[in-house]
Design an enzyme around this catalytic site. Structure first.
Site, PDB file in Angstrom:
ATOM      1  CE1 TYR A 174      -3.970  -2.382   5.352  1.00  0.00           C
ATOM      2  CE2 TYR A 174      -3.027  -0.188   4.619  1.00  0.00           C
ATOM      3  CZ  TYR A 174      -3.883  -1.375   4.356  1.00  0.00           C
ATOM      4  OH  TYR A 174      -4.048  -1.681   3.161  1.00  0.00           O
TER       5      TYR A 174
ATOM      6  CB  SER B 133      -0.908  -0.154   1.073  1.00  0.00           C
ATOM      7  OG  SER B 133      -1.572   1.308   1.509  1.00  0.00           O
TER       8      SER B 133
HETATM    9  P1  NDP Z   1     -11.356  -6.513   1.694  1.00  0.00           P
HETATM   10  O1  NDP Z   1     -11.449  -5.984   3.067  1.00  0.00           O
HETATM   11  O2  NDP Z   1     -12.324  -5.938   0.714  1.00  0.00           O
HETATM   12  O3  NDP Z   1     -11.123  -8.065   1.472  1.00  0.00           O
HETATM   13  C1  NDP Z   1      -9.953  -8.537   2.250  1.00  0.00           C
HETATM   14  C2  NDP Z   1      -9.721  -9.918   1.671  1.00  0.00           C
HETATM   15  O4  NDP Z   1      -8.867 -10.709   2.612  1.00  0.00           O
HETATM   16  C3  NDP Z   1     -11.094 -10.836   1.917  1.00  0.00           C
HETATM   17  O5  NDP Z   1     -11.099 -11.766   0.872  1.00  0.00           O
HETATM   18  C4  NDP Z   1     -10.735 -11.648   3.076  1.00  0.00           C
HETATM   19  O6  NDP Z   1     -11.459 -12.914   3.164  1.00  0.00           O
HETATM   20  C5  NDP Z   1      -9.392 -11.688   3.027  1.00  0.00           C
HETATM   21  N1  NDP Z   1      -8.879 -12.027   4.507  1.00  0.00           N
HETATM   22  C6  NDP Z   1      -8.845 -11.177   5.520  1.00  0.00           C
HETATM   23  N2  NDP Z   1      -8.304 -11.720   6.551  1.00  0.00           N
HETATM   24  C7  NDP Z   1      -7.668 -13.039   6.327  1.00  0.00           C
HETATM   25  C8  NDP Z   1      -6.942 -13.874   6.731  1.00  0.00           C
HETATM   26  N3  NDP Z   1      -6.720 -13.926   8.128  1.00  0.00           N
HETATM   27  N4  NDP Z   1      -6.766 -15.195   5.979  1.00  0.00           N
HETATM   28  C9  NDP Z   1      -7.046 -15.253   4.603  1.00  0.00           C
HETATM   29  N5  NDP Z   1      -7.651 -14.324   4.096  1.00  0.00           N
HETATM   30  C10 NDP Z   1      -8.253 -13.104   4.845  1.00  0.00           C
HETATM   31  O7  NDP Z   1      -9.710  -5.783   1.164  1.00  0.00           O
HETATM   32  P2  NDP Z   1      -9.299  -4.975  -0.168  1.00  0.00           P
HETATM   33  O8  NDP Z   1      -9.884  -5.589  -1.319  1.00  0.00           O
HETATM   34  O9  NDP Z   1      -9.591  -3.540  -0.073  1.00  0.00           O
HETATM   35  O10 NDP Z   1      -7.692  -4.996   0.189  1.00  0.00           O
HETATM   36  C11 NDP Z   1      -7.143  -6.231  -0.577  1.00  0.00           C
HETATM   37  C12 NDP Z   1      -5.576  -5.795  -0.377  1.00  0.00           C
HETATM   38  O11 NDP Z   1      -4.982  -4.788  -0.692  1.00  0.00           O
HETATM   39  C13 NDP Z   1      -5.154  -5.889   1.175  1.00  0.00           C
HETATM   40  O12 NDP Z   1      -3.797  -6.247   1.303  1.00  0.00           O
HETATM   41  C14 NDP Z   1      -5.170  -4.332   1.340  1.00  0.00           C
HETATM   42  O13 NDP Z   1      -4.222  -4.004   2.501  1.00  0.00           O
HETATM   43  C15 NDP Z   1      -4.656  -3.650  -0.090  1.00  0.00           C
HETATM   44  N6  NDP Z   1      -4.735  -2.294  -0.288  1.00  0.00           N
HETATM   45  C16 NDP Z   1      -6.404  -2.025  -0.322  1.00  0.00           C
HETATM   46  C17 NDP Z   1      -6.571  -0.662  -0.540  1.00  0.00           C
HETATM   47  C18 NDP Z   1      -7.806  -0.225  -0.746  1.00  0.00           C
HETATM   48  O14 NDP Z   1      -8.080   1.162  -1.021  1.00  0.00           O
HETATM   49  N7  NDP Z   1      -8.796  -1.076  -0.848  1.00  0.00           N
HETATM   50  C19 NDP Z   1      -5.311   0.263  -0.734  1.00  0.00           C
HETATM   51  C20 NDP Z   1      -3.980  -0.201  -0.462  1.00  0.00           C
HETATM   52  C21 NDP Z   1      -3.677  -1.764  -0.422  1.00  0.00           C
HETATM   53  P3  NDP Z   1     -12.945 -13.266   3.925  1.00  0.00           P
HETATM   54  O15 NDP Z   1     -13.796 -12.094   3.514  1.00  0.00           O
HETATM   55  O16 NDP Z   1     -13.109 -14.647   3.213  1.00  0.00           O
HETATM   56  O17 NDP Z   1     -12.588 -13.021   5.260  1.00  0.00           O
END
Ligand code: NDP
Length: 248
Positions: free
Chosen positions: A156, A143
């Site tokens: 984070y 990020s």
């Molecule tokens: P979401 O919250 O929409 O989705 C998160 C995903 O991670 C879900 O599929 C969830 O699975 C999974 N997850 C969470 N905890 C675990 C765990 N312990 N083990 C396995 N899977 C897990 O997040 P985003 O799509 O927004 O973000 C995705 C990535 O991008 C992250 O790493 C985030 O930090 C990064 N990011 C996002 C930004 C944004 O603006 N959205 C900006 C910069 C980086 P489930 O639903 O099944 O629990």
């Protein structure tokens, strides 16, 4: 022939948001995708069904990335089933925001465990396979907050900064065996993670982005696909900002 025909990829956190976009893109491009979910089995099942209906191949697995044994067993099962592993996208991530004075140790630790230690577990297990194979790609989703910091996100941003160091060190360790490791750093992407922001916070973010808008998950997925493809065969150890110009 499709771009990723015959390739076997793992995507963590494929049940929502950016991960879902990556899974859909890679499946459309011909790959066999092994995606993980943690707490959303119904969503994972619905995505898998849609992709299958469109002729793609995706299999979802319940894996908590912060659980070392679960990660090792997952990688073993993928390699046993598919016989190879061409790429891993470490996308799963969580937020537990708060100013440091009010941040509990549990909120610090759970973000580090999932967003950083989970990436380490996946990378280590995948590296064992890719080194033997003498090929492979790893894309870690960081990020821009890991580069610039953000008030209310010491946990984070520390995890995401850690991913930068992990990516560069691992790229150096694996380069002689043609295993390439990069970090994609998104800025602001419209997902449930950012859906927690208020309208005022969202408007302020948009104002600070040169492109004046958020990215869609598909715009991140396209760059991930590039980093897994032949065209990027001379890129390793890089942090690629996909942020609408925010962190330039
Ligand atoms: P979401 O919250 O929409 O989705 C998160 C995903 O991670 C879900 O599929 C969830 O699975 C999974 N997850 C969470 N905890 C675990 C765990 N312990 N083990 C396995 N899977 C897990 O997040 P985003 O799509 O927004 O973000 C995705 C990535 O991008 C992250 O790493 C985030 O930090 C990064 N990011 C996002 C930004 C944004 O603006 N959205 C900006 C910069 C980086 P489930 O639903 O099944 O629990």
């Amino acid at each position: 022939m499709s771009k990723h025909q015959g390739k076997v990829f793992i995507v963590t956190g494929g049940s929502r948001g950016i991960g879902e976009g990556i899974v859909r893109t890679l499946a459309r491009e011909g790959a066999t995708v092994h995606a993980t979910f943690n707490s959303s089995p119904d969503r994972a099942e619905a995505i898998a069904k849609q992709i299958a209906d469109e002729g793609g191949t995706v299999q979802f697995h319940q894996v908590d990335v912060s659980n070392e044994e679960a990660v090792n067993a997952f990688i073993d099962s993928v390699v046993t089933t598919s016989g190879r592993l061409d790429g891993v996208v470490n996308n799963a991530g969580i937020t537990r925001d708060g100013l440091i004075m009010r941040m509990s140790t549990a909120d610090w630790q759970s973000v580090i465990d999932t967003n950083l230690t989970g990436v380490f577990y996946l990378c280590r297990a995948a590296a064992r396979v890719m080194l033997r194979q003498r090929s492979g790609r790893i894309v870690n989703i960081g990020s821009i907050v890991g580069l610039a910091g953000n008030a209310g996100q010491v946990n984070y941003s520390a995890a995401k900064a850690g991913i930068v160091g992990l990516t560069k060190s691992l790229a150096r360790e694996l380069s002689s065996r043609n295993v390439l490791v990069n970090c994609l750093a998104p800025g602001y992407v419209e997902t449930e993670m950012t859906g927690k922001l208020t309208d005022e916070q969202r408007a302020a973010y948009y104002e600070s982005i040169p492109l004046k808008r958020a990215a869609s998950p598909g715009e991140i997925a396209g760059v991930v696909s590039f980093l897994l493809a032949e065209e990027s065969s001379y890129i390793t150890g890089q942090v690629l900002n996909v942020d609408g110009g925010l962190a330039m």
